[in-house]
Design a protein around this motif. Structure first.
Motif, PDB file in Angstrom:
ATOM      1  N   ARG A 179       0.809  -1.224   0.000  1.00  0.00           N
ATOM      2  CA  ARG A 179       0.000   0.000   0.000  1.00  0.00           C
ATOM      3  C   ARG A 179       0.842   1.274   0.000  1.00  0.00           C
ATOM      4  O   ARG A 179       0.305   2.366  -0.170  1.00  0.00           O
ATOM      5  N   TYR A 180       2.122   1.140   0.201  1.00  0.00           N
ATOM      6  CA  TYR A 180       2.984   2.314   0.226  1.00  0.00           C
ATOM      7  C   TYR A 180       3.320   2.766  -1.195  1.00  0.00           C
ATOM      8  O   TYR A 180       3.357   1.970  -2.135  1.00  0.00           O
ATOM      9  N   GLY A 181       3.601   4.044  -1.329  1.00  0.00           N
ATOM     10  CA  GLY A 181       4.085   4.566  -2.593  1.00  0.00           C
ATOM     11  C   GLY A 181       5.528   4.144  -2.826  1.00  0.00           C
ATOM     12  O   GLY A 181       6.192   3.625  -1.921  1.00  0.00           O
ATOM     13  N   PRO A 182       6.048   4.360  -4.038  1.00  0.00           N
ATOM     14  CA  PRO A 182       7.412   3.927  -4.382  1.00  0.00           C
ATOM     15  C   PRO A 182       8.477   4.432  -3.417  1.00  0.00           C
ATOM     16  O   PRO A 182       9.374   3.680  -3.017  1.00  0.00           O
ATOM     17  N   GLU A 183       8.408   5.710  -3.029  1.00  0.00           N
ATOM     18  CA  GLU A 183       9.428   6.267  -2.151  1.00  0.00           C
ATOM     19  C   GLU A 183       9.378   5.650  -0.763  1.00  0.00           C
ATOM     20  O   GLU A 183      10.416   5.320  -0.165  1.00  0.00           O
ATOM     21  N   ASP A 184       8.159   5.468  -0.227  1.00  0.00           N
ATOM     22  CA  ASP A 184       8.031   4.873   1.103  1.00  0.00           C
ATOM     23  C   ASP A 184       8.414   3.396   1.099  1.00  0.00           C
ATOM     24  O   ASP A 184       8.846   2.863   2.129  1.00  0.00           O
ATOM     25  N   LYS A 185       8.256   2.734  -0.029  1.00  0.00           N
ATOM     26  CA  LYS A 185       8.692   1.335  -0.111  1.00  0.00           C
ATOM     27  C   LYS A 185      10.202   1.237   0.070  1.00  0.00           C
ATOM     28  O   LYS A 185      10.700   0.358   0.788  1.00  0.00           O
ATOM     29  N   ILE A 186      10.922   2.142  -0.564  1.00  0.00           N
ATOM     30  CA  ILE A 186      12.378   2.145  -0.407  1.00  0.00           C
ATOM     31  C   ILE A 186      12.751   2.547   1.013  1.00  0.00           C
ATOM     32  O   ILE A 186      13.658   1.959   1.628  1.00  0.00           O
ATOM     33  N   ARG A 187      12.056   3.547   1.567  1.00  0.00           N
ATOM     34  CA  ARG A 187      12.330   3.939   2.955  1.00  0.00           C
ATOM     35  C   ARG A 187      12.077   2.771   3.908  1.00  0.00           C
ATOM     36  O   ARG A 187      12.867   2.518   4.825  1.00  0.00           O
ATOM     37  N   ALA A 188      10.977   2.072   3.702  1.00  0.00           N
ATOM     38  CA  ALA A 188      10.648   0.934   4.568  1.00  0.00           C
ATOM     39  C   ALA A 188      11.700  -0.167   4.449  1.00  0.00           C
ATOM     40  O   ALA A 188      12.098  -0.782   5.449  1.00  0.00           O
ATOM     41  N   TYR A 189      12.174  -0.393   3.236  1.00  0.00           N
ATOM     42  CA  TYR A 189      13.216  -1.396   3.026  1.00  0.00           C
ATOM     43  C   TYR A 189      14.503  -0.986   3.733  1.00  0.00           C
ATOM     44  O   TYR A 189      15.222  -1.828   4.288  1.00  0.00           O
ATOM     45  N   SER A 190      14.783   0.308   3.757  1.00  0.00           N
ATOM     46  CA  SER A 190      15.992   0.793   4.432  1.00  0.00           C
ATOM     47  C   SER A 190      15.887   0.646   5.947  1.00  0.00           C
ATOM     48  O   SER A 190      16.901   0.623   6.642  1.00  0.00           O
ATOM     49  N   VAL A 191      14.667   0.530   6.453  1.00  0.00           N
ATOM     50  CA  VAL A 191      14.446   0.384   7.894  1.00  0.00           C
ATOM     51  C   VAL A 191      14.398  -1.079   8.308  1.00  0.00           C
ATOM     52  O   VAL A 191      15.102  -1.506   9.232  1.00  0.00           O
ATOM     53  N   PHE A 192      13.584  -1.873   7.629  1.00  0.00           N
ATOM     54  CA  PHE A 192      13.337  -3.256   8.056  1.00  0.00           C
ATOM     55  C   PHE A 192      14.181  -4.276   7.312  1.00  0.00           C
ATOM     56  O   PHE A 192      14.237  -5.446   7.718  1.00  0.00           O
ATOM     57  N   GLY A 193      14.846  -3.853   6.237  1.00  0.00           N
ATOM     58  CA  GLY A 193      15.707  -4.769   5.512  1.00  0.00           C
ATOM     59  C   GLY A 193      14.942  -5.882   4.834  1.00  0.00           C
ATOM     60  O   GLY A 193      13.767  -5.744   4.505  1.00  0.00           O
ATOM     61  N   GLY A 194      15.615  -7.024   4.647  1.00  0.00           N
ATOM     62  CA  GLY A 194      15.000  -8.131   3.926  1.00  0.00           C
ATOM     63  C   GLY A 194      14.731  -9.357   4.769  1.00  0.00           C
ATOM     64  O   GLY A 194      14.491 -10.446   4.239  1.00  0.00           O
ATOM     65  N   VAL A 195      14.758  -9.198   6.085  1.00  0.00           N
ATOM     66  CA  VAL A 195      14.511 -10.339   6.981  1.00  0.00           C
ATOM     67  C   VAL A 195      13.004 -10.543   7.132  1.00  0.00           C
ATOM     68  O   VAL A 195      12.303  -9.656   7.638  1.00  0.00           O
ATOM     69  N   PRO A 196      12.482 -11.691   6.694  1.00  0.00           N
ATOM     70  CA  PRO A 196      11.030 -11.904   6.698  1.00  0.00           C
ATOM     71  C   PRO A 196      10.353 -11.685   8.046  1.00  0.00           C
ATOM     72  O   PRO A 196       9.242 -11.154   8.098  1.00  0.00           O
ATOM     73  N   ALA A 197      11.012 -12.073   9.128  1.00  0.00           N
ATOM     74  CA  ALA A 197      10.395 -11.914  10.446  1.00  0.00           C
ATOM     75  C   ALA A 197      10.135 -10.454  10.770  1.00  0.00           C
ATOM     76  O   ALA A 197       9.128 -10.106  11.392  1.00  0.00           O
ATOM     77  N   TYR A 198      11.033  -9.565  10.357  1.00  0.00           N
ATOM     78  CA  TYR A 198      10.841  -8.137  10.593  1.00  0.00           C
ATOM     79  C   TYR A 198       9.785  -7.579   9.647  1.00  0.00           C
ATOM     80  O   TYR A 198       8.913  -6.807  10.052  1.00  0.00           O
ATOM     81  N   LEU A 199       9.875  -7.963   8.392  1.00  0.00           N
ATOM     82  CA  LEU A 199       8.944  -7.458   7.379  1.00  0.00           C
ATOM     83  C   LEU A 199       7.500  -7.842   7.698  1.00  0.00           C
ATOM     84  O   LEU A 199       6.574  -7.059   7.464  1.00  0.00           O
ATOM     85  N   SER A 200       7.319  -9.040   8.233  1.00  0.00           N
ATOM     86  CA  SER A 200       5.958  -9.522   8.505  1.00  0.00           C
ATOM     87  C   SER A 200       5.273  -8.740   9.616  1.00  0.00           C
ATOM     88  O   SER A 200       4.053  -8.815   9.776  1.00  0.00           O
ATOM     89  N   MET A 201       6.046  -7.980  10.386  1.00  0.00           N
ATOM     90  CA  MET A 201       5.460  -7.173  11.463  1.00  0.00           C
ATOM     91  C   MET A 201       4.883  -5.857  10.955  1.00  0.00           C
ATOM     92  O   MET A 201       4.092  -5.213  11.655  1.00  0.00           O
ATOM     93  N   VAL A 202       5.268  -5.451   9.753  1.00  0.00           N
ATOM     94  CA  VAL A 202       4.835  -4.168   9.225  1.00  0.00           C
ATOM     95  C   VAL A 202       3.362  -4.214   8.838  1.00  0.00           C
ATOM     96  O   VAL A 202       2.919  -5.129   8.137  1.00  0.00           O
TER      97      VAL A 202
END
Length: 358
Positions: A179-202
């Protein structure tokens, strides 16, 4: 949500259908999704999942109970030695397919070296002739490679396959915040990285800053102390490793710089960096272009979440403990784009690499 593990799942399914004995190593850093993958694979299959929490006799008792419950046995098997365990598994898989996953097996192998030696003997004697599919799982990457994959390992030459699970790249990570826009997707990736356990909490029905506030900056949030918990589980000196990561987060990249900022000698540092790089997959080494000479090595934080935590949480722990997370969140708001610039470089390189392949 099951994302981007279809190749690994397909590999496991193909090996299951073959019905010959299989010994597979499944490994990757903590929280990367090994257990999630194996539990999905085990659905509707005759099998048992065994978790190594501690070594010794109580562990074998736990295995006995787990096997009885998960396989629906009418009796509680007596397992006093590793040989008893493998004899039981051999009997249960003599004429019928059986899947057994042993999670964090490296803990047992390190505490009880006889485990892998007994597995080697039993595999050669009868397990290799059975219909078992044995999956050994672990999260200490370097230790797993030494115990399960190297020529020095007792089970070298016995494994029939291996899977190294890696964190998601951006193309997969962004699926967790559609649901995030392109810029926020990159920002979110810079915060939570690529670890599924962290990403699944978002929760992408909420804004990025709200997720950062509740998951990371709130002193009761699930990721507030994550780096310390991770290092406490995987190392004997978590405070020392925290100091090294903090030094690197402040811009230190050379051995001398890191050692100085971390308050330790340069001669002691390499063994700690080896753990952070090879075992935990949190640090990577880089070289100036065309240079690989001694002394030219640079060390960098590899994980986006770790980089974010040491930039925004570690320096403000006192404020956060006082409940002043809004003040820290304002700092995040002002500096998030600067922080995200490194992740953006990775995203751009990932995109370029995909275009070249096409």
């Amino acid at each position: 949500m099951f994302i981007n593990r279809y190749d690994e799942l397909s590999f496991l399914e193909e090996r299951w259908k073959g019905e010959k004995a299989e010994l597979i190593i499944l490994y990757g850093r903590r929280r990367v999704g090994k257990t999630y993958l194996i539990r999905r694979f085990m659905k509707e299959k005759r099998g048992a999942y065994l978790f190594v929490s501690k070594a010794g006799q109580p562990l074998l008792d736990e295995f006995s109970n787990s096997i009885m419950e998960q396989l629906g046995l009418s009796f509680r098997p007596s397992i006093r030695t590793f040989k008893d365990l493998f004899l039981l598994l051999g009997k249960l898989s003599s004429d019928k397919r059986l899947l057994v996953a042993i999670d964090e097996f490296q803990r047992m192998a390190e505490a009880e070296p006889s485990f892998l030696m007994e597995l080697q003997r039993c595999w050669d004697e009868f397990l290799s002739k059975s219909r078992i599919m044995l999956v050994l799982m672990g999260s200490a990457v370097g230790i797993i490679e030494r115990l399960g994959l190297s020529q020095a390992s007792p089970i070298f030459g016995r494994r029939t396959g291996q899977i190294k699970l890696k964190p998601f790249d951006f193309s997969c990570s962004k699926e967790f915040f559609r649901r995030y826009g392109p810029e926020d997707k990159i920002r979110a990736y810079s915060v939570f990285g690529g670890v599924p356990a962290y990403l699944s909490m978002v929760d992408d029905s909420k804004g990025l800053m709200e997720n950062i506030s509740s998951l990371i900056l709130d002193n009761k949030g699930p990721l507030y102390e994550e780096p310390y918990f991770l290092l406490s589980q995987e190392t004997r000196e978590p405070i020392r490793y925290m100091s090294i990561l903090e030094a690197m987060s402040q811009g230190a990249t050379k051995l001398g710089e890191i050692a100085s900022k971390a308050g330790m000698s340069s001669s002691d540092l390499p063994r700690y960096l080896k753990v952070l790089e090879a075992d935990l997959d949190l640090v990577e080494r880089r070289y100036p272009l065309t240079e690989r000479r001694r002394g030219r090595t640079r060390y960098h934080l590899k994980d986006n979440f770790i980089r974010f935590w040491f930039k925004f949480v570690r320096p403000h722990l006192t404020l956060l403990e006082m409940g002043e997370k809004e003040r820290v969140l304002e700092v995040v708001r002002m500096q998030i784009d600067e922080h995200a610039s490194l992740a953006f470089e990775d995203v751009a390189m990932e995109h370029f690499s995909r275009e070249v392949v096409r």
